[in-house]
Design a protein around this motif. Structure first.
Motif, PDB file in Angstrom:
ATOM      1  N   ALA A 104       0.790  -1.163   0.052  1.00  0.00           N
ATOM      2  CA  ALA A 104       0.006   0.173   0.075  1.00  0.00           C
ATOM      3  C   ALA A 104       1.042   1.339  -0.101  1.00  0.00           C
ATOM      4  O   ALA A 104       0.546   2.244  -0.749  1.00  0.00           O
ATOM      5  CB  ALA A 104      -0.922   0.067   1.266  1.00  0.00           C
ATOM      6  N   VAL A 105       2.073   1.278   0.593  1.00  0.00           N
ATOM      7  CA  VAL A 105       2.937   2.336   0.784  1.00  0.00           C
ATOM      8  C   VAL A 105       3.626   2.680  -0.752  1.00  0.00           C
ATOM      9  O   VAL A 105       4.018   3.477  -1.090  1.00  0.00           O
ATOM     10  CB  VAL A 105       3.791   2.167   1.837  1.00  0.00           C
ATOM     11  N   GLY A 106       3.763   1.595  -1.244  1.00  0.00           N
ATOM     12  CA  GLY A 106       4.545   1.441  -2.605  1.00  0.00           C
ATOM     13  C   GLY A 106       5.774   0.929  -2.691  1.00  0.00           C
ATOM     14  O   GLY A 106       6.604   1.243  -3.571  1.00  0.00           O
ATOM     15  N   LEU A 107       6.026   0.210  -1.742  1.00  0.00           N
ATOM     16  CA  LEU A 107       7.531  -0.481  -1.528  1.00  0.00           C
ATOM     17  C   LEU A 107       7.597  -1.722  -2.645  1.00  0.00           C
ATOM     18  O   LEU A 107       6.682  -2.403  -2.910  1.00  0.00           O
ATOM     19  CB  LEU A 107       7.743  -1.076  -0.223  1.00  0.00           C
ATOM     20  N   GLY A 108       8.658  -1.982  -2.939  1.00  0.00           N
ATOM     21  CA  GLY A 108       9.054  -2.941  -4.015  1.00  0.00           C
ATOM     22  C   GLY A 108       9.310  -4.330  -3.004  1.00  0.00           C
ATOM     23  O   GLY A 108       9.182  -4.173  -1.862  1.00  0.00           O
ATOM     24  N   PRO A 109       9.303  -5.583  -3.506  1.00  0.00           N
ATOM     25  CA  PRO A 109       9.487  -6.556  -2.832  1.00  0.00           C
ATOM     26  C   PRO A 109      10.637  -6.981  -2.136  1.00  0.00           C
ATOM     27  O   PRO A 109      10.541  -7.695  -0.864  1.00  0.00           O
ATOM     28  CB  PRO A 109       9.142  -7.728  -3.698  1.00  0.00           C
ATOM     29  N   ALA A 110      11.835  -6.381  -2.513  1.00  0.00           N
ATOM     30  CA  ALA A 110      13.096  -6.639  -1.801  1.00  0.00           C
ATOM     31  C   ALA A 110      13.304  -5.913  -0.444  1.00  0.00           C
ATOM     32  O   ALA A 110      13.008  -4.757  -0.496  1.00  0.00           O
ATOM     33  CB  ALA A 110      14.058  -6.376  -2.870  1.00  0.00           C
ATOM     34  N   GLY A 111      13.767  -6.646   0.394  1.00  0.00           N
ATOM     35  CA  GLY A 111      14.466  -5.835   1.722  1.00  0.00           C
ATOM     36  C   GLY A 111      13.151  -5.640   2.631  1.00  0.00           C
ATOM     37  O   GLY A 111      13.383  -4.970   3.646  1.00  0.00           O
ATOM     38  N   ARG A 112      11.924  -6.330   2.593  1.00  0.00           N
ATOM     39  CA  ARG A 112      10.982  -6.135   3.503  1.00  0.00           C
ATOM     40  C   ARG A 112      11.269  -6.543   5.039  1.00  0.00           C
ATOM     41  O   ARG A 112      10.915  -6.175   5.959  1.00  0.00           O
ATOM     42  CB  ARG A 112       9.477  -6.728   2.957  1.00  0.00           C
ATOM     43  N   GLU A 113      12.309  -7.756   4.804  1.00  0.00           N
ATOM     44  CA  GLU A 113      12.787  -8.113   6.228  1.00  0.00           C
ATOM     45  C   GLU A 113      13.319  -7.145   6.930  1.00  0.00           C
ATOM     46  O   GLU A 113      13.431  -7.429   8.155  1.00  0.00           O
ATOM     47  CB  GLU A 113      13.701  -9.367   5.844  1.00  0.00           C
ATOM     48  N   ASN A 114      13.686  -6.015   6.335  1.00  0.00           N
ATOM     49  CA  ASN A 114      14.263  -5.080   7.304  1.00  0.00           C
ATOM     50  C   ASN A 114      13.350  -4.190   8.089  1.00  0.00           C
ATOM     51  O   ASN A 114      13.825  -3.583   8.950  1.00  0.00           O
ATOM     52  CB  ASN A 114      15.167  -4.015   6.384  1.00  0.00           C
ATOM     53  N   LEU A 115      12.180  -4.255   7.740  1.00  0.00           N
ATOM     54  CA  LEU A 115      11.153  -3.224   8.380  1.00  0.00           C
ATOM     55  C   LEU A 115      10.954  -3.549   9.933  1.00  0.00           C
ATOM     56  O   LEU A 115      11.144  -2.604  10.594  1.00  0.00           O
ATOM     57  CB  LEU A 115       9.806  -3.267   7.753  1.00  0.00           C
ATOM     58  N   LEU A 116      10.879  -4.704  10.354  1.00  0.00           N
ATOM     59  CA  LEU A 116      10.883  -5.043  11.720  1.00  0.00           C
ATOM     60  C   LEU A 116      12.025  -4.690  12.670  1.00  0.00           C
ATOM     61  O   LEU A 116      12.037  -4.001  13.409  1.00  0.00           O
ATOM     62  CB  LEU A 116      10.281  -6.643  11.993  1.00  0.00           C
ATOM     63  N   PRO A 117      13.190  -5.219  12.093  1.00  0.00           N
ATOM     64  CA  PRO A 117      14.461  -4.632  12.663  1.00  0.00           C
ATOM     65  C   PRO A 117      14.602  -3.367  13.004  1.00  0.00           C
ATOM     66  O   PRO A 117      15.085  -2.872  13.970  1.00  0.00           O
ATOM     67  CB  PRO A 117      15.439  -5.452  11.846  1.00  0.00           C
ATOM     68  N   TYR A 118      14.441  -2.473  11.827  1.00  0.00           N
ATOM     69  CA  TYR A 118      14.519  -1.114  11.798  1.00  0.00           C
ATOM     70  C   TYR A 118      13.390  -0.506  12.821  1.00  0.00           C
ATOM     71  O   TYR A 118      13.929   0.339  13.795  1.00  0.00           O
ATOM     72  CB  TYR A 118      14.051  -0.481  10.484  1.00  0.00           C
ATOM     73  N   GLY A 119      12.154  -1.018  12.954  1.00  0.00           N
ATOM     74  CA  GLY A 119      11.182  -0.446  13.884  1.00  0.00           C
ATOM     75  C   GLY A 119      11.589  -0.847  15.312  1.00  0.00           C
ATOM     76  O   GLY A 119      11.520  -0.317  16.308  1.00  0.00           O
ATOM     77  N   ASN A 120      11.938  -2.016  15.328  1.00  0.00           N
ATOM     78  CA  ASN A 120      12.615  -2.405  16.904  1.00  0.00           C
ATOM     79  C   ASN A 120      13.791  -1.616  17.140  1.00  0.00           C
ATOM     80  O   ASN A 120      13.547  -1.240  18.341  1.00  0.00           O
ATOM     81  CB  ASN A 120      13.375  -3.879  16.632  1.00  0.00           C
TER      82      ASN A 120
END
Length: 404
Positions: free
Chosen positions: A157-173
């Protein structure tokens, strides 16, 4: 007449550490002690005043003029220390600096825009649940459901591509850890600060975003002059920082609630229209965001205690959400309750602008589960993931009983 600093009695003193692993793992005892001690408590370890009762927390949240966010919503005071990242224009700014970014996001995340996502998100939830059930009835509900679904639909929905989404939770943490003291939890993230920050910043650039997502609409607002082009990537980053972890851990709280309150799951299956109420009750009951700081802009008197201007105030949202003076039987998860008024999403001008997005995600996933699953039960002890701000999860092992 308000008491002066010389006349006012001192606040009850508490030497407990709310950021210790034991308090983060199980905060209920500390919350009870703080509420019992008084409306204002002085935390000697950090030289801050604390609010843990609903009345005082709610009042401070809505009074941005006296309890500012612009000095940071963590222990670090941005007036005296520089943050490791640019402050959030939504979370860490006050009017008037806060107004334009919030106005833009409110329009982008308004109900008409979310209604356009409803069908797609419901289909994605049903597909995910079908895939899980096809592979067995025992699984980790945190990784397979609570994490997997938001990480699939929200970045889209934000418009991100598929690569690297595994970084979102570590960044938020990492971001939510940084609101607390520089303890071992913060130090454990230190080696990834540069890497994760660079990745998230890259995703906020116009060219990294699809043309039909929330991110592109933020950049379009900048083109219209509703924002500056310098503000646009910071607003996108605010979405990515605050829009994933809180929803993930809110969904996990919901699944944990139903696994431990089977009668409430039966109630949801009978009344699937109560899915949004269930999510809000889970947010009240578990409070994924446990604490936030504010800074007194001047000497402020609360219940006879003077909080000096320029000092930090730690608000215990989780404690307020279980205050028996506000909630009947507050430690119970109950779909018959009206949870509106909880402070799990904040209050006032800084109330979470994406809360309706989180509710829509929860509604889609819970509705898909309720159609296919008769019961949810724990198969082992859930594991928490310690974080200075979040009541977060690491594992939620469950067994489900599919509809025959």
């Amino acid at each position: 007449m308000s008491a002066t600093a010389e006349q006012a009695p001192p606040a009850p003193l508490c030497d407990a550490d709310p950021f210790s692993l034991s308090a983060l793992e199980n905060p209920d005892e500390l919350h009870h002690a703080l509420r019992t001690a008084g409306p204002v408590v002085y935390l000697s370890r950090y030289d801050v005043h604390a609010l843990a009762r609903y009345q005082e927390v709610h009042a401070a949240l809505v009074d941005w003029q006296h309890f500012e966010s612009g000095s940071g919503v963590g222990l670090v005071n941005f007036r005296h220390q520089k943050s490791w990242r640019p402050p959030s224009l939504l979370l860490e700014a006050d009017p008037p600096r806060h107004d334009a970014p919030r106005r833009v996001l409110q329009e982008i995340l308004a109900p008409p825009a979310l209604r356009r996502l409803r069908a797609a998100w419901q289909a994605a939830a049903e597909e995910l649940v079908d895939q899980i059930l096809a592979n067995g009835t025992e699984f980790d509900a945190f990784t397979r459901l609570a994490s997997a679904f938001p990480l699939r639909v929200f970045p889209d929905a934000v418009g991100l591509g598929p690569a690297g989404r595994e970084n979102l939770l570590p960044y938020g943490n990492m971001a939510f850890n940084s609101f607390g003291p520089a303890n071992d939890l913060v130090k454990a993230d230190a080696h990834r600060v540069a890497e994760l920050s660079a990745w998230v910043n890259a995703q906020c650039a116009r060219e990294a975003l699809s043309e039909d997502g929330f991110g592109a609409r933020i950049w379009a607002a900048a083109d219209r002059g509703d924002l500056t082009h310098e503000q646009a990537p910071l607003v996108v980053r605010s979405l990515l920082t605050a829009g994933v972890d809180t929803t993930v851990h809110g969904l996990a709280a919901c699944l944990y609630a139903f696994a431990t309150h089977p009668e409430q799951w039966r109630r949801l299956r009978e009344r699937p229209e109560s899915a949004r109420v269930a999510f809000d009750e889970a947010v009240r009951w578990q409070s994924p965001v446990q604490t936030f700081f504010r800074t007194a802009t001047t000497d402020v008197t609360i219940a006879g205690t003077v909080i000096p201007g320029g000092t930090k105030i730690l608000m215990f949202l989780g404690a307020a959400n279980r205050d028996p003076a506000r909630w009947s039987d507050p430690d119970r998860f109950d779909l018959a309750r009206d949870p509106s008024g909880h402070v799990g999403f904040g209050m006032g001008v800084h109330q979470c602008v994406g809360q309706h997005v989180a509710r829509l995600e929860a509604e889609a996933l819970l509705t898909a589960l309720a159609r296919r699953v008769e019961a949810i039960e724990l198969t082992g002890a859930p594991r928490r993931h310690p974080n200075n701000t979040l009541r977060s999860w690491a594992s939620l092992p469950v067994r489900v009983h599919p509809v025959a």
